[in-house]
Write a protein that holds these residues in place. Structure first.
Motif, PDB file in Angstrom:
ATOM      1  N   LEU A 284     -11.315   4.368 -12.175  1.00  6.56           N
ATOM      2  CA  LEU A 284     -10.276   5.757 -12.044  1.00  6.56           C
ATOM      3  C   LEU A 284      -8.809   5.502 -11.225  1.00  6.56           C
ATOM      4  O   LEU A 284      -7.894   6.179 -11.604  1.00  6.56           O
ATOM      5  N   GLY A 285      -9.722   5.065  -9.696  1.00  2.64           N
ATOM      6  CA  GLY A 285      -8.621   5.716  -9.345  1.00  2.64           C
ATOM      7  C   GLY A 285      -8.608   5.294  -7.209  1.00  2.64           C
ATOM      8  O   GLY A 285     -10.737   4.871  -7.502  1.00  2.64           O
ATOM      9  N   GLY A 286      -7.683   4.601  -6.359  1.00  2.77           N
ATOM     10  CA  GLY A 286      -8.673   4.477  -5.041  1.00  2.77           C
ATOM     11  C   GLY A 286      -8.073   4.853  -4.445  1.00  2.77           C
ATOM     12  O   GLY A 286      -6.678   5.037  -4.526  1.00  2.77           O
ATOM     13  N   GLY A 287      -7.955   4.610  -3.079  1.00  2.00           N
ATOM     14  CA  GLY A 287      -7.054   4.694  -2.155  1.00  2.00           C
ATOM     15  C   GLY A 287      -7.626   4.308  -0.772  1.00  2.00           C
ATOM     16  O   GLY A 287      -8.921   3.674  -0.521  1.00  2.00           O
ATOM     17  N   GLY A 288      -7.246   4.820  -0.020  1.00  2.00           N
ATOM     18  CA  GLY A 288      -7.852   4.932   1.684  1.00  2.00           C
ATOM     19  C   GLY A 288      -6.738   5.194   2.867  1.00  2.00           C
ATOM     20  O   GLY A 288      -5.567   4.981   2.217  1.00  2.00           O
ATOM     21  N   ARG A 289      -6.894   4.466   3.778  1.00  2.06           N
ATOM     22  CA  ARG A 289      -5.973   4.652   4.800  1.00  2.06           C
ATOM     23  C   ARG A 289      -5.281   3.348   5.233  1.00  2.06           C
ATOM     24  O   ARG A 289      -5.631   2.514   4.880  1.00  2.06           O
ATOM     25  N   TYR A 290      -4.043   3.226   5.749  1.00  5.78           N
ATOM     26  CA  TYR A 290      -3.127   1.934   5.795  1.00  5.78           C
ATOM     27  C   TYR A 290      -2.229   2.582   7.723  1.00  5.78           C
ATOM     28  O   TYR A 290      -1.294   2.419   7.424  1.00  5.78           O
ATOM     29  N   ASP A 291      -2.922   2.533   8.526  1.00  3.60           N
ATOM     30  CA  ASP A 291      -2.703   2.640   9.211  1.00  3.60           C
ATOM     31  C   ASP A 291      -1.867   1.604   9.865  1.00  3.60           C
ATOM     32  O   ASP A 291      -1.032   2.065  12.030  1.00  3.60           O
ATOM     33  N   GLY A 292      -2.124   0.746   9.364  1.00  2.00           N
ATOM     34  CA  GLY A 292      -1.134  -0.863  10.117  1.00  2.00           C
ATOM     35  C   GLY A 292      -0.238  -0.648   9.220  1.00  2.00           C
ATOM     36  O   GLY A 292       1.094  -1.795   9.343  1.00  2.00           O
ATOM     37  N   LEU A 293       0.125  -0.055   8.185  1.00  2.00           N
ATOM     38  CA  LEU A 293       0.779  -0.781   7.210  1.00  2.00           C
ATOM     39  C   LEU A 293       2.923  -0.273   7.454  1.00  2.00           C
ATOM     40  O   LEU A 293       3.342  -0.989   7.447  1.00  2.00           O
ATOM     41  N   VAL A 294       3.353   1.185   8.698  1.00  2.00           N
ATOM     42  CA  VAL A 294       4.548   1.528   8.453  1.00  2.00           C
ATOM     43  C   VAL A 294       4.713   0.466   9.750  1.00  2.00           C
ATOM     44  O   VAL A 294       6.199  -0.327   9.695  1.00  2.00           O
ATOM     45  N   GLN A 295       4.010  -0.402  10.510  1.00  2.00           N
ATOM     46  CA  GLN A 295       4.396  -1.287  11.516  1.00  2.00           C
ATOM     47  C   GLN A 295       4.218  -2.635  10.612  1.00  2.00           C
ATOM     48  O   GLN A 295       5.532  -3.390  11.200  1.00  2.00           O
TER      49      GLN A 295
END
Ligand code: HAM
Length: 433
Positions: A284-295
């Motif tokens: 129904l939904g999902g997500g998480g942390r993305y500590d490298g995406l901005v870089q």
């Protein structure tokens, strides 16, 4: 059957369905406001590299499902319809220098996403997401806040019995060793792997864990667990996320195979399911942390976390649970009249009521009063305003269609009378607030 149809994998939302989506949007906006996530928009299409660099080139979403737009000869850029919101939001965060604002920057986005997937129940080529992101805070308290917010959405939307699956997939300091362990586990079976999976054994072995192929599901069950391979920092972060969730009284189930379909994730990952249902298509939904995406998208190292909830799947689940909210949209009153030809008069009275903030309709068909009253009842109107000879002395008849009662009111007092009557009938939904 007409030969023009909505494109494969898309659906029209007719008014009663759009009303359900509207209900979900209101719930989402209300929660976003209370939790401090401010709404924003990004374009429905972006440069392809936003998705290639953000989501990862070796993912289903980019390899197979991207709706690429044919390039125009006069422009160098190649665009694709957005398959999700996170990469575009981070692109906007960088483009507009939002790093200089107090961190984290908390935003919310509601809108359609596009994936060229094989259509089936709950899987569309255009679908709606509610996305929230918090950029610039390493957590873990924030991780718990976000997971709790997602869980509350389902409850507020009217969907009980939603289960949270939780995992940590480590970070660049501990994941490589785990990926090697994973390769070592699958490699002896390489000959028997389906072609896509065999290629991924080398390019992106993490993805093998959430393969939908039945043979893979069996092999994955015996695979080594990421949680046993986390470095000290990632393990401490994960423990702290769980402590915060426990503190909030949020129940969840650990699922070591929850690696998610997009490359940008680090550490915390989570998904929401109706209890008893699992498997990729039913999330129904999902997500998480993305500590490298901005870089990845060209910024300084900046942590982030968020989720996207699939509103189409919530609509389906509400329908299956028989919990679809009432459609609404019924007028409070319909203005009808003894003189079929007096459409301008009826329209003028209805226009006055609308100007007063009331949901009113005029019967604009040139037909007998009896037919007009039938139409008002069919529309679900609570009241009929009957215009007749008494209008000469400034009066109309106000009929309560549900109670079957009728009385004379001054036209000048009509809006006030209707509002008062509506309040005493708890008919508040028909009145614009
Ligand atoms: P995702 O898991 O790809 O994550 O999608 C989130 C949700 O969107 C899914 O759980 C599902 O409910 C819905 N969804 C995905 N594809 C379809 C489809 N073809 N038809 C109907 N519903 C679908 C993301 O999109 C990430 N951007 C979430 C995120 C935000 N992670 C961090 N921040």
């Amino acid at each position: 059957m007409p030969d023009l149809r909505a494109p494969r994998g898309t659906r029209d939302l007719l008014p009663s369905e759009r009303a359900v989506l509207g209900h979900l949007e209101r719930v989402a906006r209300d929660l976003a406001g209370r939790y401090g996530y401010r709404e924003m928009e990004t374009p429905l299409f972006e440069q392809v590299s936003v998705f290639e660099r953000g989501i990862g080139e070796i993912t289903d979403v980019v390899e197979k499902e991207l709706f690429r737009l044919a390039p125009r000869t006069d422009e160098g850029d190649v665009y694709a319809l957005r398959p999700e919101a996170t990469a575009g939001i981070v692109r906007a965060y960088l483009q507009h220098g939002l790093q200089t604002l107090p961190q984290p920057v908390k935003v919310s986005l509601l809108g359609p996403m596009f994936r060229h997937d094989r259509p089936q129940a709950g899987r569309y080529r255009q679908f709606w997401q509610w996305d929230v992101e918090a950029i610039g805070d390493p957590g873990p308290a924030l991780d718990a806040e976000i997971v709790e917010l997602g869980a509350r959405f389902y409850r507020d939307a009217g969907l009980g019995d939603v289960e949270i699956l939780l995992n940590s997939i480590g970070d660049p300091s501990c994941r490589p060793a785990y990926i090697e362990a994973l390769r070592a586990h699958f490699r002896p079976h390489a000959d028997r792997l389906p072609p896509v999976e065999r290629a991924r054994l080398e390019t992106n072995p993490l993805r093998l864990l959430d393969s939908k192929d039945p043979r893979m599901i069996e092999l994955s069950a015996a695979a080594p667990s990421i949680v046993d391979h986390l470095c000290a920092e990632c393990a401490a972060h994960f423990r702290a996320v769980r402590v915060h969730l426990d503190e909030l009284g949020i129940a969840y189930r650990l699922d070591i195979r929850l690696v998610r379909g997009l490359d940008y994730y680090t550490r915390t990952t989570f998904e929401f399911y109706r209890r008893g249902e699992s498997g990729q298509q039913q999330a129904l939904g999902g997500g998480g942390r993305y500590d490298g995406l901005v870089q990845l998208l060209g910024g300084k190292p900046t942590p982030g976390i968020g989720f996207a909830l699939g509103l189409d799947r919530v609509m389906l689940a509400l329908e299956q649970a028989g919990a679809t909210p009432a459609g609404g949209g019924e007028p409070l009153a319909v203005v009808v009249g003894a003189d079929p030809a007096a459409t301008a008069l009826r329209l003028r009275i209805a226009t006055g009521l609308r100007a007063e903030g009331l949901a009113a309709r005029a019967d604009l068909g040139v037909r007998k009063l009896g037919r007009q009253l039938e139409g008002a009842a069919r529309d679900g109107a609570h009241f009929a305003v009957i215009v007749g000879d008494e209008l000469a002395s400034g009066d109309v008849q106000l009929r309560d269609l549900e109670a079957g009662t009728q009385r004379t009111v001054r036209l000048d007092d009509l809006a006030r009378e209707l509002r008062r009557a509506a309040a005493s009938h708890h008919h508040g939904t028909a009145e614009r607030g």
